[in-house]
Motif scaffolding. Structure first.
Motif, PDB file in Angstrom:
ATOM      1  N   SER A  17     -43.131  56.953 -97.127  1.00 44.10           N
ATOM      2  CA  SER A  17     -43.311  57.952 -96.071  1.00 44.10           C
ATOM      3  C   SER A  17     -43.476  57.298 -94.708  1.00 44.10           C
ATOM      4  O   SER A  17     -42.947  57.792 -93.701  1.00 44.10           O
ATOM      5  N   LEU A  18     -44.169  56.184 -94.668  1.00 40.76           N
ATOM      6  CA  LEU A  18     -44.343  55.455 -93.414  1.00 40.76           C
ATOM      7  C   LEU A  18     -43.003  54.939 -92.902  1.00 40.76           C
ATOM      8  O   LEU A  18     -42.684  55.081 -91.716  1.00 40.76           O
ATOM      9  N   VAL A  19     -42.205  54.363 -93.782  1.00 40.50           N
ATOM     10  CA  VAL A  19     -40.913  53.809 -93.367  1.00 40.50           C
ATOM     11  C   VAL A  19     -39.977  54.907 -92.884  1.00 40.50           C
ATOM     12  O   VAL A  19     -39.322  54.763 -91.842  1.00 40.50           O
ATOM     13  N   ILE A  20     -39.909  56.021 -93.597  1.00 42.44           N
ATOM     14  CA  ILE A  20     -38.971  57.070 -93.180  1.00 42.44           C
ATOM     15  C   ILE A  20     -39.432  57.753 -91.899  1.00 42.44           C
ATOM     16  O   ILE A  20     -38.595  58.127 -91.061  1.00 42.44           O
TER      17      ILE A  20
ATOM     18  N   LEU B  24     -37.616  51.802-101.480  1.00 45.39           N
ATOM     19  CA  LEU B  24     -38.956  52.354-101.722  1.00 45.39           C
ATOM     20  C   LEU B  24     -38.886  53.725-102.391  1.00 45.39           C
ATOM     21  O   LEU B  24     -39.753  54.060-103.198  1.00 45.39           O
ATOM     22  N   MET B  25     -37.854  54.499-102.093  1.00 45.35           N
ATOM     23  CA  MET B  25     -37.694  55.791-102.753  1.00 45.35           C
ATOM     24  C   MET B  25     -37.417  55.596-104.245  1.00 45.35           C
ATOM     25  O   MET B  25     -37.987  56.299-105.082  1.00 45.35           O
ATOM     26  N   ILE B  26     -36.557  54.649-104.582  1.00 43.62           N
ATOM     27  CA  ILE B  26     -36.287  54.360-105.992  1.00 43.62           C
ATOM     28  C   ILE B  26     -37.557  53.865-106.676  1.00 43.62           C
ATOM     29  O   ILE B  26     -37.863  54.279-107.801  1.00 43.62           O
ATOM     30  N   LEU B  27     -38.321  53.023-105.998  1.00 43.38           N
ATOM     31  CA  LEU B  27     -39.588  52.546-106.565  1.00 43.38           C
ATOM     32  C   LEU B  27     -40.569  53.697-106.780  1.00 43.38           C
ATOM     33  O   LEU B  27     -41.294  53.724-107.777  1.00 43.38           O
ATOM     34  N   THR B  28     -40.598  54.637-105.857  1.00 44.16           N
ATOM     35  CA  THR B  28     -41.478  55.798-106.001  1.00 44.16           C
ATOM     36  C   THR B  28     -41.084  56.619-107.226  1.00 44.16           C
ATOM     37  O   THR B  28     -41.943  57.052-108.003  1.00 44.16           O
ATOM     38  N   ILE B  29     -39.800  56.811-107.414  1.00 39.93           N
ATOM     39  CA  ILE B  29     -39.327  57.567-108.578  1.00 39.93           C
ATOM     40  C   ILE B  29     -39.659  56.827-109.866  1.00 39.93           C
ATOM     41  O   ILE B  29     -40.131  57.435-110.839  1.00 39.93           O
TER      42      ILE B  29
ATOM     43  N   PHE C 153     -36.061  52.001 -96.977  1.00 35.99           N
ATOM     44  CA  PHE C 153     -36.476  53.329 -97.415  1.00 35.99           C
ATOM     45  C   PHE C 153     -35.868  53.682 -98.770  1.00 35.99           C
ATOM     46  O   PHE C 153     -36.564  54.187 -99.653  1.00 35.99           O
ATOM     47  N   LEU C 154     -34.585  53.436 -98.946  1.00 34.18           N
ATOM     48  CA  LEU C 154     -33.931  53.747-100.224  1.00 34.18           C
ATOM     49  C   LEU C 154     -34.555  52.964-101.371  1.00 34.18           C
ATOM     50  O   LEU C 154     -34.780  53.503-102.459  1.00 34.18           O
TER      51      LEU C 154
ATOM     52  N   LEU D 244     -38.828  43.063-103.700  1.00 32.84           N
ATOM     53  CA  LEU D 244     -38.354  41.947-102.877  1.00 32.84           C
ATOM     54  C   LEU D 244     -37.299  42.420-101.879  1.00 32.84           C
ATOM     55  O   LEU D 244     -37.284  41.982-100.721  1.00 32.84           O
ATOM     56  N   PHE D 245     -36.428  43.316-102.322  1.00 29.10           N
ATOM     57  CA  PHE D 245     -35.413  43.867-101.433  1.00 29.10           C
ATOM     58  C   PHE D 245     -36.058  44.676-100.305  1.00 29.10           C
ATOM     59  O   PHE D 245     -35.664  44.555 -99.139  1.00 29.10           O
ATOM     60  N   ALA D 246     -37.062  45.477-100.632  1.00 28.42           N
ATOM     61  CA  ALA D 246     -37.766  46.266 -99.614  1.00 28.42           C
ATOM     62  C   ALA D 246     -38.503  45.356 -98.633  1.00 28.42           C
ATOM     63  O   ALA D 246     -38.512  45.621 -97.421  1.00 28.42           O
ATOM     64  N   ILE D 247     -39.096  44.295 -99.134  1.00 30.41           N
ATOM     65  CA  ILE D 247     -39.789  43.340 -98.260  1.00 30.41           C
ATOM     66  C   ILE D 247     -38.792  42.696 -97.303  1.00 30.41           C
ATOM     67  O   ILE D 247     -39.016  42.628 -96.090  1.00 30.41           O
ATOM     68  N   GLY D 248     -37.680  42.234 -97.848  1.00 27.35           N
ATOM     69  CA  GLY D 248     -36.686  41.560 -97.017  1.00 27.35           C
ATOM     70  C   GLY D 248     -36.076  42.462 -95.967  1.00 27.35           C
ATOM     71  O   GLY D 248     -35.941  42.073 -94.792  1.00 27.35           O
ATOM     72  N   THR D 249     -35.719  43.678 -96.347  1.00 26.71           N
ATOM     73  CA  THR D 249     -35.075  44.574 -95.389  1.00 26.71           C
ATOM     74  C   THR D 249     -36.054  45.086 -94.331  1.00 26.71           C
ATOM     75  O   THR D 249     -35.693  45.189 -93.156  1.00 26.71           O
ATOM     76  N   SER D 250     -37.289  45.369 -94.726  1.00 30.06           N
ATOM     77  CA  SER D 250     -38.246  45.838 -93.717  1.00 30.06           C
ATOM     78  C   SER D 250     -38.660  44.709 -92.772  1.00 30.06           C
ATOM     79  O   SER D 250     -38.829  44.931 -91.570  1.00 30.06           O
ATOM     80  N   LEU D 251     -38.762  43.490 -93.293  1.00 36.65           N
ATOM     81  CA  LEU D 251     -39.072  42.343 -92.430  1.00 36.65           C
ATOM     82  C   LEU D 251     -37.915  42.059 -91.482  1.00 36.65           C
ATOM     83  O   LEU D 251     -38.118  41.815 -90.283  1.00 36.65           O
ATOM     84  N   ALA D 252     -36.692  42.112 -91.995  1.00 33.20           N
ATOM     85  CA  ALA D 252     -35.519  41.888 -91.141  1.00 33.20           C
ATOM     86  C   ALA D 252     -35.387  42.985 -90.085  1.00 33.20           C
ATOM     87  O   ALA D 252     -35.029  42.708 -88.928  1.00 33.20           O
ATOM     88  N   ALA D 253     -35.684  44.230 -90.463  1.00 35.59           N
ATOM     89  CA  ALA D 253     -35.631  45.332 -89.498  1.00 35.59           C
ATOM     90  C   ALA D 253     -36.672  45.139 -88.401  1.00 35.59           C
ATOM     91  O   ALA D 253     -36.390  45.375 -87.216  1.00 35.59           O
ATOM     92  N   THR D 254     -37.847  44.694 -88.784  1.00 35.76           N
ATOM     93  CA  THR D 254     -38.911  44.432 -87.816  1.00 35.76           C
ATOM     94  C   THR D 254     -38.504  43.329 -86.843  1.00 35.76           C
ATOM     95  O   THR D 254     -38.652  43.474 -85.625  1.00 35.76           O
ATOM     96  N   CYS D 255     -37.981  42.236 -87.388  1.00 38.62           N
ATOM     97  CA  CYS D 255     -37.582  41.110 -86.538  1.00 38.62           C
ATOM     98  C   CYS D 255     -36.422  41.475 -85.626  1.00 38.62           C
ATOM     99  O   CYS D 255     -36.396  41.083 -84.455  1.00 38.62           O
ATOM    100  N   ALA D 256     -35.452  42.221 -86.148  1.00 34.68           N
ATOM    101  CA  ALA D 256     -34.303  42.616 -85.328  1.00 34.68           C
ATOM    102  C   ALA D 256     -34.738  43.510 -84.173  1.00 34.68           C
ATOM    103  O   ALA D 256     -34.288  43.333 -83.036  1.00 34.68           O
ATOM    104  N   MET D 257     -35.620  44.456 -84.452  1.00 31.50           N
ATOM    105  CA  MET D 257     -36.071  45.358 -83.390  1.00 31.50           C
ATOM    106  C   MET D 257     -36.955  44.615 -82.391  1.00 31.50           C
ATOM    107  O   MET D 257     -36.816  44.801 -81.177  1.00 31.50           O
TER     108      MET D 257
END
Length: 182
Positions: free
Chosen positions: A113-116, A166-171, A163-164, A29-42
């Motif tokens: 990898s896509l996000v980074i 998603l990295m924790i989720l990957t681990i 990214f952070l 949920l945190f990754a969804i929120g931050t990536s969506l907010a980053a998309t909207c801000a940009m």
């Protein structure tokens, strides 16, 4: 006495599994929120200025790296939403196969990898926009487009938080999938 000892040994794995499941949900949920907010801000970053009687405009769509950033974060957001549904399905099953977590690991790895890569490409262009490059003759533009650059910095920050996460989720997914029996 034996039956209470058996119950005591079974509770920690169930509790650990529940904590693992809740951590997966929260991080997704945190990754969804931050990536969506980053998309909207940009995507909403634009500014017009008048310099010496000439109007100049800055938009994210003028840079291919910023476009990649927007589409990369939007794709990551969509993929993470899909993985959230997958995690809900895995959480409802009493015994989840480690192979199912392997697919989740691959998904998380590709999304991370896509996000980074999108964030790195956009950060490189943003750095040149902020500081310029005197050797090549590129002037810094953030002195004139402060509002635009500030929105971009916020967008980068949100994307790196995504990214952070998603990295924790990957681990976590990698750790969970190591129980695969060949």
């Amino acid at each position: 006495m034996d039956s209470s000892g058996a119950k005591f040994e079974q509770n920690p794995p169930l509790k650990a599994q529940r904590i693992f499941h809740l951590a997966q949900i929260f991080l997704r949920l945190f990754a969804i929120g931050t990536s969506l907010a980053a998309t909207c801000a940009m995507a909403s970053a634009k500014q017009s200025v008048v310099v010496f009687g000439t109007s100049f405009e800055a938009r994210y769509s003028y840079s291919s790296a910023f476009k990649f950033f927007v589409f990369g974060n939007a794709t990551a957001c969509g993929c993470t939403i899909l993985s959230l549904f997958y995690v809900f399905v895995l959480g409802r099953q009493q015994s989840s196969s480690p192979k199912k977590y392997f697919f989740l690991f691959i998904h998380d790895l590709v999304t991370m990898s896509l996000v980074i890569s999108a964030s790195s490409a956009a950060t490189a262009v943003g750095y040149i926009g902020k500081y310029g490059n005197n050797h090549i003759g590129w002037a810094a533009v953030c002195d004139n487009f402060g509002k635009f650059c500030n929105k971009i910095v916020v967008s980068f920050t949100l994307s790196y938080f995504s990214f952070l996460s998603l990295m924790i989720l990957t681990i976590i997914s990698a750790r969970r999938s190591t129980q695969i029996q060949v």
